[in-house]
Enzyme design. Structure first.
Site, PDB file in Angstrom:
ATOM      1  N   TYR A  96       0.756  -1.136  -0.047  1.00  0.00           N
ATOM      2  CA  TYR A  96       0.050  -0.101  -0.074  1.00  0.00           C
ATOM      3  C   TYR A  96       0.966   1.334   0.050  1.00  0.00           C
ATOM      4  CZ  TYR A  96      -3.570   3.496   1.610  1.00  0.00           C
ATOM      5  OH  TYR A  96      -4.313   4.431   1.909  1.00  0.00           O
TER       6      TYR A  96
ATOM      7  N   ASP B   6       9.327   2.837  -0.394  1.00  0.00           N
ATOM      8  CA  ASP B   6       8.267   3.226   0.540  1.00  0.00           C
ATOM      9  C   ASP B   6       8.526   3.067   1.828  1.00  0.00           C
ATOM     10  OD1 ASP B   6       6.172   3.949   2.019  1.00  0.00           O
ATOM     11  OD2 ASP B   6       4.838   3.675   0.407  1.00  0.00           O
TER      12      ASP B   6
ATOM     13  N   LYS C 114       4.888   9.497   8.637  1.00  0.00           N
ATOM     14  CA  LYS C 114       4.669   8.806   9.793  1.00  0.00           C
ATOM     15  C   LYS C 114       5.530   9.418  11.182  1.00  0.00           C
ATOM     16  CE  LYS C 114       1.976   4.822   8.382  1.00  0.00           C
ATOM     17  NZ  LYS C 114       0.406   5.024   8.791  1.00  0.00           N
TER      18      LYS C 114
HETATM   19  N1  HOZ Z   1      -3.388   3.487   6.111  1.00  0.00           N
HETATM   20  C1  HOZ Z   1      -3.188   3.524   7.642  1.00  0.00           C
HETATM   21  C2  HOZ Z   1      -2.714   2.079   8.161  1.00  0.00           C
HETATM   22  N2  HOZ Z   1      -1.909   1.532   7.080  1.00  0.00           N
HETATM   23  C3  HOZ Z   1      -4.410   3.759   8.151  1.00  0.00           C
HETATM   24  C4  HOZ Z   1      -4.467   5.316   8.820  1.00  0.00           C
HETATM   25  C5  HOZ Z   1      -5.756   5.495   9.980  1.00  0.00           C
HETATM   26  O1  HOZ Z   1      -6.827   4.957   9.734  1.00  0.00           O
HETATM   27  O2  HOZ Z   1      -5.295   6.422  10.528  1.00  0.00           O
END
Ligand code: HOZ
Length: 433
Positions: free
Chosen positions: A146, A241, A269
């Protein structure tokens, strides 16, 4: 024991009227675990508190950024100071230089970088840059990885896209994904086949060097090396990534752990210390193509936001202290060892994949090394496990296809409490199977 969640339930009803699924990002809706989300009122260290007065040991860590735990004193102090000076300037500030320097110092593959406001923007911009640099259109991504929600990256994507059964989202015109080629994680042959079919046409190979959005799936020996070589031989850029792994696996991210130098790196992050930040960077020669010194456009009103920069600087400075990662990884290891013992004692078949301070428990008897094997896990069992754990005061991610994150705020005490809760939760999970 049922949790008292009256306030959360009431708030969720209101939220559902105002926001799709009551949330601003799908996985946090708890839909994948057949529940409704708890509304958080505050958090400190490893603990998170909800609107009904329940408290939990938190292993979501805001999906990775909070490696120091919640409201770390250094971060809060830096944020307060920055905010008092000004919340956004739309003009350069010193902490942009400070954060960029810390990143460049930590990642030898990065000479220059550009800040963004999210990981999605970072990967989107890095792909654009790779296309401009190579003058090619095709990109390779991996099933189950992802990279945020840019249209052409939502093809067999992990995280919420997999969790909710739409790994390839509607609303993305076919033309937008025609140039996205799919390979299998940990299967170098699948990548070789694409390189020979699309000879001299591939702009980049984009990968999470440790996949963490189909649950944690580490690279097999030689896989990343194989990608590096294939890309090098074909004039293709290798993009790591490291939005999740950057500063999580160590100061130099997965590229340091596995000793592979990508051409471009995407971060997010942790570098924002809990604020919305992303970044992409690499060799000066490539990064010099970005506007205003080059023709490739990229911009953002809140890119390099002073409060977010201050939070990132405070976080990374703390991480640079001696012994930080050793302590974090040892603590995680003791939690994982405890989990293995419990699984064995209860006779439950599961795989635990881990790298550094992140891991995933997959309820399957198969080795999980790619998307297909990740999908063999029993998500209903995960859902029961999650709910039993939550009732016992432990917050794991509300989806099988995410990572559990340990932070520096966790101590042996929290690990002990967690293991006792896991034992009870798994026993119940298995008995109601
Ligand atoms: N895409 C995020 C986890 N891999 C989720 C982010 C969220 O819901 O805060």
């Amino acid at each position: 024991m049922e949790l008292k969640l009256n306030n959360s339930k009431r708030l969720y009803k209101i939220a559902e009227r105002l926001m799709p699924g009551g949330v601003n990002s799908p996985v946090r809706s708890f839909k994948a675990v057949d529940g409704t989300p708890v509304f958080i009122s505050s958090a400190k260290g490893p603990w998170i508190y909800d609107e009904d007065g329940n408290k939990y040991i938190d292993y979501i860590a805001s999906w990775g950024p909070l490696i120091l735990g919640h409201t770390h004193n250094d971060v809060v102090r830096a944020v307060k100071k920055a905010a008092e000076n000004g919340t956004s300037y739309g003009a350069p500030c010193v902490d942009e230089i400070n954060l960029a320097s810390l990143i460049v110092k930590s990642f030898p593959s990065i000479d220059m970088l550009r800040m963004t406001s999210s990981g999605t923007e970072a990967t989107m911009s890095a792909v654009r840059l790779s296309r401009a640099y190579t003058k090619r259109d095709f990109i390779i991504k991996f099933e189950g990885c992802y990279h945020g929600h840019a249209d052409y990256l939502l093809v067999k994507a992990g995280s919420g896209a997999t969790t909710f059964g739409t790994p390839s989202s509607p609303g993305v015109p076919k033309g937008f994904t025609n140039n996205t080629l799919l390979a299998r994680y940990n299967d170098i042959r699948s990548v070789e086949r694409l390189f020979s079919k699309y000879e001299n046409q591939i702009a980049c190979v984009l990968i999470e060097p440790v996949a963490a959005n189909m649950g944690v799936v580490p690279p097999k020996n030689g896989f990343l090396e194989g990608l590096r070589k294939l890309a090098q031989d074909s004039g293709t850029l290798l993009i790591f990534d490291e939005v999740i792994t950057g500063f999580r696996l160590g100061l130099g991210g997965a590229q340091k752990t596995y000793n592979i130098k990508p051409d471009l790196t995407c971060l997010g992050k942790i570098i924002g210390g809990g604020f919305p930040v992303g970044a992409y960077g690499g060799r000066k020669e490539i990064m010099s193509m970005i506007a205003p010194i080059g023709p490739v456009y990229h911009a953002g009103t809140l890119s390099g936001n002073p409060v977010a920069m201050a939070a990132g600087v405070a976080t990374i400075n703390k991480l640079r202290e001696k012994g930080t990662y050793k302590r974090l990884n040892e603590l995680t290891q003791s939690l994982i060892e405890g989990l293995h013992k419990i699984l064995k004692k209860l006779g439950i078949k599961a795989q635990i994949n881990s790298v550094g301070s992140m891991f995933t428990i997959f309820f399957t008897d198969r080795e999980v090394f790619d998307y297909e094997s990740a999908l063999t896990s029993d998500t209903k069992m995960y859902s029961r496990f999650f709910k039993n754990l939550l009732s016992a005061g432990i917050m794991f991610p509300p989806s099988q296809f995410e990572a559990v994150f340990v932070s520096l705020a966790h101590t042996e005490r929290e690990i002990d409490i967690t293991l006792r809760a896991v034992y009870k939760a798994l026993k119940e999970t298995a008995s109601r199977g």
